[in-house]
Write a protein that holds these residues in place. Structure first.
Motif, PDB file in Angstrom:
ATOM      1  N   VAL A  67       0.762  -1.213   0.116  1.00 13.22           N
ATOM      2  CA  VAL A  67      -0.051  -0.070  -0.148  1.00 13.22           C
ATOM      3  C   VAL A  67       0.853   1.161  -0.004  1.00 13.22           C
ATOM      4  O   VAL A  67       0.768   2.061  -0.753  1.00 13.22           O
ATOM      5  N   TYR A  68       1.974   1.224   0.651  1.00 16.23           N
ATOM      6  CA  TYR A  68       2.735   2.506   0.819  1.00 16.23           C
ATOM      7  C   TYR A  68       3.688   2.567  -0.395  1.00 16.23           C
ATOM      8  O   TYR A  68       4.103   3.663  -0.811  1.00 16.23           O
ATOM      9  N   GLY A  69       3.836   1.200  -1.417  1.00 21.05           N
ATOM     10  CA  GLY A  69       4.674   1.469  -2.655  1.00 21.05           C
ATOM     11  C   GLY A  69       3.507   2.000  -3.419  1.00 21.05           C
ATOM     12  O   GLY A  69       4.148   2.788  -4.240  1.00 21.05           O
ATOM     13  N   ALA A  70       2.254   1.672  -3.210  1.00 22.61           N
ATOM     14  CA  ALA A  70       1.348   2.461  -4.347  1.00 22.61           C
ATOM     15  C   ALA A  70       1.412   3.712  -3.848  1.00 22.61           C
ATOM     16  O   ALA A  70       1.134   4.739  -5.019  1.00 22.61           O
ATOM     17  N   MET A  71       1.387   4.278  -2.644  1.00 20.61           N
ATOM     18  CA  MET A  71       1.263   5.749  -2.451  1.00 20.61           C
ATOM     19  C   MET A  71       2.481   6.465  -2.786  1.00 20.61           C
ATOM     20  O   MET A  71       2.462   7.533  -3.351  1.00 20.61           O
ATOM     21  N   PHE A  72       3.786   5.879  -2.782  1.00 22.89           N
ATOM     22  CA  PHE A  72       4.989   6.362  -3.691  1.00 22.89           C
ATOM     23  C   PHE A  72       4.665   6.535  -5.082  1.00 22.89           C
ATOM     24  O   PHE A  72       5.202   7.733  -5.401  1.00 22.89           O
ATOM     25  N   LEU A  73       4.067   5.655  -5.610  1.00 27.16           N
ATOM     26  CA  LEU A  73       3.996   5.811  -7.176  1.00 27.16           C
ATOM     27  C   LEU A  73       3.078   6.917  -7.275  1.00 27.16           C
ATOM     28  O   LEU A  73       3.257   7.587  -8.199  1.00 27.16           O
ATOM     29  N   VAL A  74       1.822   7.067  -6.244  1.00 22.33           N
ATOM     30  CA  VAL A  74       0.948   8.087  -6.610  1.00 22.33           C
ATOM     31  C   VAL A  74       1.612   9.505  -6.261  1.00 22.33           C
ATOM     32  O   VAL A  74       1.403  10.444  -7.142  1.00 22.33           O
ATOM     33  N   LEU A  75       2.402   9.639  -5.253  1.00 19.50           N
ATOM     34  CA  LEU A  75       3.233  10.722  -5.096  1.00 19.50           C
ATOM     35  C   LEU A  75       4.125  11.227  -6.196  1.00 19.50           C
ATOM     36  O   LEU A  75       4.185  12.402  -6.635  1.00 19.50           O
ATOM     37  N   ALA A  76       4.801  10.147  -6.702  1.00 19.70           N
ATOM     38  CA  ALA A  76       5.664  10.323  -7.885  1.00 19.70           C
ATOM     39  C   ALA A  76       5.049  10.915  -8.959  1.00 19.70           C
ATOM     40  O   ALA A  76       5.537  11.696  -9.893  1.00 19.70           O
ATOM     41  N   LEU A  77       4.060  10.006  -9.265  1.00 13.79           N
ATOM     42  CA  LEU A  77       3.045  10.553 -10.639  1.00 13.79           C
ATOM     43  C   LEU A  77       2.719  11.865 -10.507  1.00 13.79           C
ATOM     44  O   LEU A  77       2.778  12.716 -11.274  1.00 13.79           O
ATOM     45  N   CYS A  78       2.220  12.407  -9.265  1.00 15.08           N
ATOM     46  CA  CYS A  78       1.558  13.444  -9.249  1.00 15.08           C
ATOM     47  C   CYS A  78       2.522  14.660  -9.338  1.00 15.08           C
ATOM     48  O   CYS A  78       2.410  15.896  -9.842  1.00 15.08           O
ATOM     49  N   LEU A  79       3.750  14.432  -8.907  1.00 14.71           N
ATOM     50  CA  LEU A  79       5.114  15.315  -8.984  1.00 14.71           C
ATOM     51  C   LEU A  79       5.450  15.454 -10.348  1.00 14.71           C
ATOM     52  O   LEU A  79       5.664  16.610 -10.737  1.00 14.71           O
ATOM     53  N   VAL A  80       5.472  14.320 -11.098  1.00 12.82           N
ATOM     54  CA  VAL A  80       5.718  14.598 -12.609  1.00 12.82           C
ATOM     55  C   VAL A  80       4.607  15.434 -13.387  1.00 12.82           C
ATOM     56  O   VAL A  80       4.787  16.279 -14.228  1.00 12.82           O
ATOM     57  N   LEU A  81       3.385  15.352 -12.778  1.00 17.82           N
ATOM     58  CA  LEU A  81       2.170  16.030 -13.190  1.00 17.82           C
ATOM     59  C   LEU A  81       2.242  17.609 -13.165  1.00 17.82           C
ATOM     60  O   LEU A  81       1.530  18.298 -13.651  1.00 17.82           O
ATOM     61  N   THR A  82       2.989  17.905 -11.914  1.00 14.43           N
ATOM     62  CA  THR A  82       2.975  19.328 -11.531  1.00 14.43           C
ATOM     63  C   THR A  82       3.825  20.085 -12.789  1.00 14.43           C
ATOM     64  O   THR A  82       3.676  21.244 -12.895  1.00 14.43           O
ATOM     65  N   GLN A  83       4.659  19.287 -13.536  1.00 16.20           N
ATOM     66  CA  GLN A  83       5.727  19.647 -14.323  1.00 16.20           C
ATOM     67  C   GLN A  83       6.509  21.037 -13.890  1.00 16.20           C
ATOM     68  O   GLN A  83       6.828  21.877 -14.765  1.00 16.20           O
ATOM     69  N   SER A  84       6.720  20.680 -12.890  1.00 13.16           N
ATOM     70  CA  SER A  84       7.536  21.768 -11.991  1.00 13.16           C
ATOM     71  C   SER A  84       9.107  21.187 -12.242  1.00 13.16           C
ATOM     72  O   SER A  84       9.610  20.510 -11.445  1.00 13.16           O
ATOM     73  N   ARG A  85       9.907  21.890 -13.005  1.00 16.35           N
ATOM     74  CA  ARG A  85      11.173  21.552 -13.460  1.00 16.35           C
ATOM     75  C   ARG A  85      12.085  21.643 -12.050  1.00 16.35           C
ATOM     76  O   ARG A  85      13.123  20.832 -11.859  1.00 16.35           O
ATOM     77  N   GLY A  86      11.858  22.628 -11.311  1.00 18.31           N
ATOM     78  CA  GLY A  86      12.620  22.954 -10.186  1.00 18.31           C
ATOM     79  C   GLY A  86      12.614  21.773  -9.354  1.00 18.31           C
ATOM     80  O   GLY A  86      13.326  21.239  -8.758  1.00 18.31           O
ATOM     81  N   CYS A  87      11.033  21.484  -9.052  1.00 19.97           N
ATOM     82  CA  CYS A  87      11.048  20.209  -8.224  1.00 19.97           C
ATOM     83  C   CYS A  87      11.491  18.898  -8.608  1.00 19.97           C
ATOM     84  O   CYS A  87      11.830  18.135  -7.921  1.00 19.97           O
ATOM     85  N   TRP A  88      11.644  18.810 -10.022  1.00 19.14           N
ATOM     86  CA  TRP A  88      12.030  17.653 -10.610  1.00 19.14           C
ATOM     87  C   TRP A  88      13.565  17.620 -10.336  1.00 19.14           C
ATOM     88  O   TRP A  88      13.982  16.357  -9.787  1.00 19.14           O
TER      89      TRP A  88
END
Length: 627
Positions: free
Chosen positions: A411-432
């Motif tokens: 479940v926490y593995g799935a949460m990590f993937l959700v968090l990572a995907l959301c970070l990608v979708l922010t398209q924030s280059r500085g955050c990347w």
């Protein structure tokens, strides 16, 4: 929770790892990695981190000055409060509020029946007096309340033994959590109904006037009572609610928790305030910022900003002085990850269902194929990315360290993937960039051998990441991108300001910045801040504020390394400290491209994470309990 699927998956992974370890390629791989690890352990960076703080600093005059507010609190407790402690704790009002709280936790049917019945009656009278008709919903509510009054069951007892609730607790890693945290004697007797009826009447009357806000009165009374009864409840509420509720609601919750801790400090004779090096740095930073606010070009607006800083930075001391064990800290970190996963999931749903159509943060002339940037509950994609940076490493730790056969691990593995995907979708280059730095640090300290997989990852990534994402990442530094040129011109304008105000600054907040910045702006670009945390601290409060902040961060990283152990780097404690430090480091990297304290809720989470890490440090020094 065990299953054939999870067990089979674990055995398969173990066999693959064993085969690779015994192969020629594997042996060569581990030999190379061993040499790199040895060189890393003898490096200048680790040598610096190994240096211990000098103990005499904590007995210095400066530290005594920092401890002055806590010493004053102790004197007041000893001279004034001690005679009244027993009378306060045994007072009628305290007893009434505790009874209300326990019945609420127990979900006692008769208790809630009284609240619903009285609320429905009050709502009906209020609506009728205001010229409205009889509400069918209110009548149905009164009927339900009357039926509940005929029973006297504690629903929490049923939920505690429910298979569904047990499954949910296993999913989030709280398998041993006992919901029956109330006194059963408090759910008996008739006196509890008086206060329940009063709360119901206020709630019903309030609903008739203010709608939903009035209906929330019973929950507000419970929340305030629970926080005042135990400050740690407020800490958990604040960590969970920080990215979700409005800023001023979070301010109110934090202030309530502070008040609760202060009351506890004044009424519990055994309570002792704790102050560490990071806490001293925070107090000094607040002092410098206060001076700059008093001398600000816009004093009143600066003092308002400083007051919010005081609340959220002050919450650092609440966490440090409230949490008593590693078990509580681990539970708090799980709450932090769960809250972030919900925020990230909402962001992903924004993208999937088109709940936002704004391209305000996209240069459409350069990125024609880009659709949108998600921002979830935080109102800005860069702000959302900054928040995710603080949480992502901790989600990875829960996935790595929990037992393979438990459902919570996946479940926490799935949460990590959700968090990572959301970070990608922010398209924030500085955050990347911040996340990449955070990942580099985490992998290097946790398991440097994983770098052997880098060539494989480099080959796979181009086939996984969409071309629009690659184009956006490669545009970093391209002045043709309006967002890049926008920031560069603002930085140039801010540097022009610093030539004149580098020593004492111009004052905190947008008001002071807008008073001075237009005289130094390039190309008539308007901006509320400098889009760089370090420039902003300097321009607001002078070079002194920047130095204090940097020194505070250095102390933080040295203390986290004191808890982290290379000899036992795979332990839960070492991995946790590494994750917290990695998250802070990624956030500080993103701070070079944005003013990351502009959103006060994200700033609050930043200092919450620091407080959690320093509480680990304190427990490590004290040999604190694990439970």
């Amino acid at each position: 929770m065990n299953s054939i699927i999870l067990s089979s998956l674990a055995v398969f992974c173990s066999n693959i790892a064993l085969w690779f370890k015994e192969s020629v390629v594997g042996k060569l791989f581990f030999k190379i990695c061993g040499g790199i690890s040895k060189s890393w352990e003898n490096s200048v960076i680790l040598g610096f981190l190994r240096k211990r703080e000098h103990s005499y600093l904590f007995g210095s005059a400066a530290m005594k000055a920092f401890r002055a507010p806590f010493t004053a609190c102790k004197l007041i407790k000893n001279k004034v409060c001690e005679p009244f402690v027993k009378s306060i704790q045994s007072s009628f009002i305290c007893g009434l509020l505790k009874t209300y709280m326990y019945n609420f936790i127990a979900l006692n049917t008769r208790f809630f029946g009284m609240i619903i019945l009285s609320a429905g009656a009050a709502y009906t009278v209020t609506a009728f007096a205001a010229g409205g008709g009889i509400s069918k919903i209110a009548l149905i509510g009164m009927l339900i309340g009357a039926l509940l009054l005929l029973t006297n069951r504690n629903v929490t007892d049923f939920l505690n033994n429910s298979a569904v609730i047990g499954f949910c607790k296993s999913c989030i890693g709280f398998k041993d959590l006992d919901l029956e945290v109330y006194l059963k004697d408090s759910t008996r007797g008739a006196s509890r109904f008086v206060f329940a009826a009063l709360v119901g009447l206020v709630s019903g009357a309030g609903a008739g006037i203010a709608g939903i806000y009035g209906a929330l009165v019973p929950f507000a009374v419970f929340g305030v009572t629970a926080v005042m009864y135990a400050p740690i409840v407020g800490v958990f509420f604040a960590v969970f609610a920080a990215p979700i509720v409005p800023t001023m609601a979070l301010v109110g919750l934090v202030l309530l928790t502070m008040l609760s801790l202060l009351v506890k400090a004044l009424t519990h004779m055994e309570f002792k305030w704790r102050l560490d090096g990071v806490g001293a740095g925070i107090l000094l930073l607040l002092a410098v910022l206060f001076i700059s606010s008093v001398l600000s070009f816009s004093m009143m607006s600066s003092l308002k900003v400083w007051a919010i800083y005081l609340v959220f930075l002050g919450f650092y001391f609440v966490i440090v002085n409230t949490i008593k064990s590693r078990g509580q800290l681990y539970a708090l970190l799980k709450v932090l990850v769960i809250s972030a996963a919900l925020v990230a999931l909402y962001g992903i749903m924004q993208y999937l269902f088109g709940w936002t159509t704004s391209n305000a943060w996209i240069d459409e002339t350069m990125f024609e194929d880009s659709t949108m940037r998600v921002y979830s509950t935080l109102g800005n994609p860069n702000v959302l990315g900054e928040y995710l940076l603080l949480v992502l490493p901790m989600a990875a730790v829960w996935f790595l360290k929990l037992n393979t056969k438990t459902l919570a691990k996946w479940v926490y593995g799935a949460m990590f993937l959700v968090l990572a995907l959301c970070l990608v979708l922010t398209q924030s280059r500085g955050c990347w960039i911040g996340f990449m730095l955070s990942a580099v640090v985490f992998v290097t300290f946790y398991e440097g051998k994983w770098w052997g997989l880098l060539p494989i990852a480099v080959c796979i990534i181009p086939f996984v990441i969409p071309e629009t994402m690659v184009d956006r990442f490669l545009s970093i530094g391209n002045m043709a991108d309006s967002s890049t040129s926008y920031r560069v011109y603002i930085w140039l304008g801010t540097l022009g300001m610093l030539k004149h105000y580098w020593l004492g600054g111009i004052g905190m907040g947008e008001g002071a910045f807008n008073e001075v910045y237009p005289f130094f702006s390039y190309n008539a670009i308007q901006a509320p801040h400098s889009h760089n945390l370090y420039l902003q601290l300097t321009v607001e409060a002078g070079v002194g504020a920047l130095l204090v902040f940097i020194v505070t961060q250095i102390i933080f990283f040295k203390k986290t390394y004191d808890v982290y152990s290379l000899k036992d780097k795979k332990s839960m404690q070492s991995a946790t400290m590494l994750a917290l430090a990695s998250g802070i480091l990624g956030f500080l990297a993103q701070s070079m491209f944005d003013y990351t304290f502009y959103n006060y809720r994200v700033m609050a989470v930043f200092f919450m994470v620091m407080a959690i890490a320093m509480t680990f440090s304190r427990l490590n020094e004290e040999g604190g309990a694990y439970n």
